[in-house]
Design an enzyme around this catalytic site. Sequence first.
Site, short mmCIF file in Angstrom:
data_model
loop_
_atom_site.label_atom_id
_atom_site.label_comp_id
_atom_site.label_asym_id
_atom_site.label_seq_id
_atom_site.Cartn_x
_atom_site.Cartn_y
_atom_site.Cartn_z
N GLY A 179 9.47 58.74 11.13
CA GLY A 179 8.23 57.84 10.47
C GLY A 179 7.19 56.57 11.10
O GLY A 179 6.59 56.45 10.98
N GLY A 180 8.90 56.13 12.33
CA GLY A 180 8.77 54.98 12.89
C GLY A 180 8.45 55.40 14.05
O GLY A 180 8.01 54.32 14.93
N GLU A 223 15.75 58.01 18.76
CA GLU A 223 16.78 57.30 17.92
C GLU A 223 18.06 59.25 18.50
O GLU A 223 19.28 58.85 17.80
CB GLU A 223 16.54 57.78 16.46
CG GLU A 223 15.23 55.97 16.63
CD GLU A 223 14.91 55.96 15.45
OE1 GLU A 223 14.87 55.36 14.22
OE2 GLU A 223 14.59 57.66 14.09
C1 5RP Z 1 11.88 55.29 12.96
C2 5RP Z 1 12.65 56.12 11.36
C3 5RP Z 1 13.10 54.57 10.21
O1 5RP Z 1 14.36 54.69 10.98
C4 5RP Z 1 12.48 55.27 9.55
O2 5RP Z 1 10.99 55.42 9.55
C5 5RP Z 1 12.17 54.44 8.09
O3 5RP Z 1 12.69 53.69 8.72
P1 5RP Z 1 11.46 51.93 7.88
O4 5RP Z 1 13.03 51.17 7.37
O5 5RP Z 1 10.49 50.91 7.99
O6 5RP Z 1 11.03 52.46 6.03
O7 5RP Z 1 12.63 56.87 11.53
O8 5RP Z 1 11.22 56.38 13.41
#
Ligand code: 5RP
Length: 229
Positions: free
Chosen positions: A98-99, A105
């Site tokens: 999502g990020g 990662e």
């Molecule tokens: C980034 C990710 C994040 O870990 C995932 O989006 C969760 O983010 P948040 O802690 O802001 O909800 O996979 O690529």
Amino acid sequence: MDAREMKIRAAAAALSYVEDGMRLGIGTGSTADEFVRLLAERVANGMSVVGVPTSERTARLCVELDVPLMSLDELPELDLTIDGADEVDGQLRLIKGGGGALLREKIVASASSRMIVIADETKVVETLGAFKLPIEVNPFGMVATRIAIEKLAAKLGLSGAIEPRRSGDGIFTTDGGHYILDASFGRIPDAEALASALNAIPGVVEHGLFINMASIAIIAGPAGARTLK
Ligand code: 5RP
């Protein structure tokens, strides 16, 4: 209890797994940011750890807070990675990205002996897929890659829009210079089959299905933090 407090609660629980001298993979996102802030306090109080960040964003925060960093090439074997997730199911399968940091990662988590996921209750699902699945693709031939994904998804009984992630006026670009296609499959009954199929498409760099990677998930809710194993 607001969302941020739950993230802090999950991050604080994860901190108890961090030991002096550890080589840490450090995740990306708002929950991972809370972990970095708590870790920085420990470092300021004398804890000795070295982190490998999973994104430029996380690297900047670590530098700002004086958390020591090395690159994955300098530190290719890690003891523990702590990272957030967009979805987690009962078998600790995850959707991440999502990020936009899913590739680094996944590389960092794969180089770690253990991965601990930190999340709040809203991330726990029965079946993965309500969150759009991020698929990192090479910019070259993105449309052809999207069509290939659509065709394979259809073979697995999956459908839904697959759209390039946007940022401002343009297309979102990852730290590695790739694009992200967000796939609205809705429900992914066989995550393993989808993961294998996506891995076989040449234009797909990586996808956000993390299977057999997390050792535990620390899930924070208003009543406290619980652990999924
Ligand atoms: C980034 C990710 C994040 O870990 C995932 O989006 C969760 O983010 P948040 O802690 O802001 O909800 O996979 O690529």
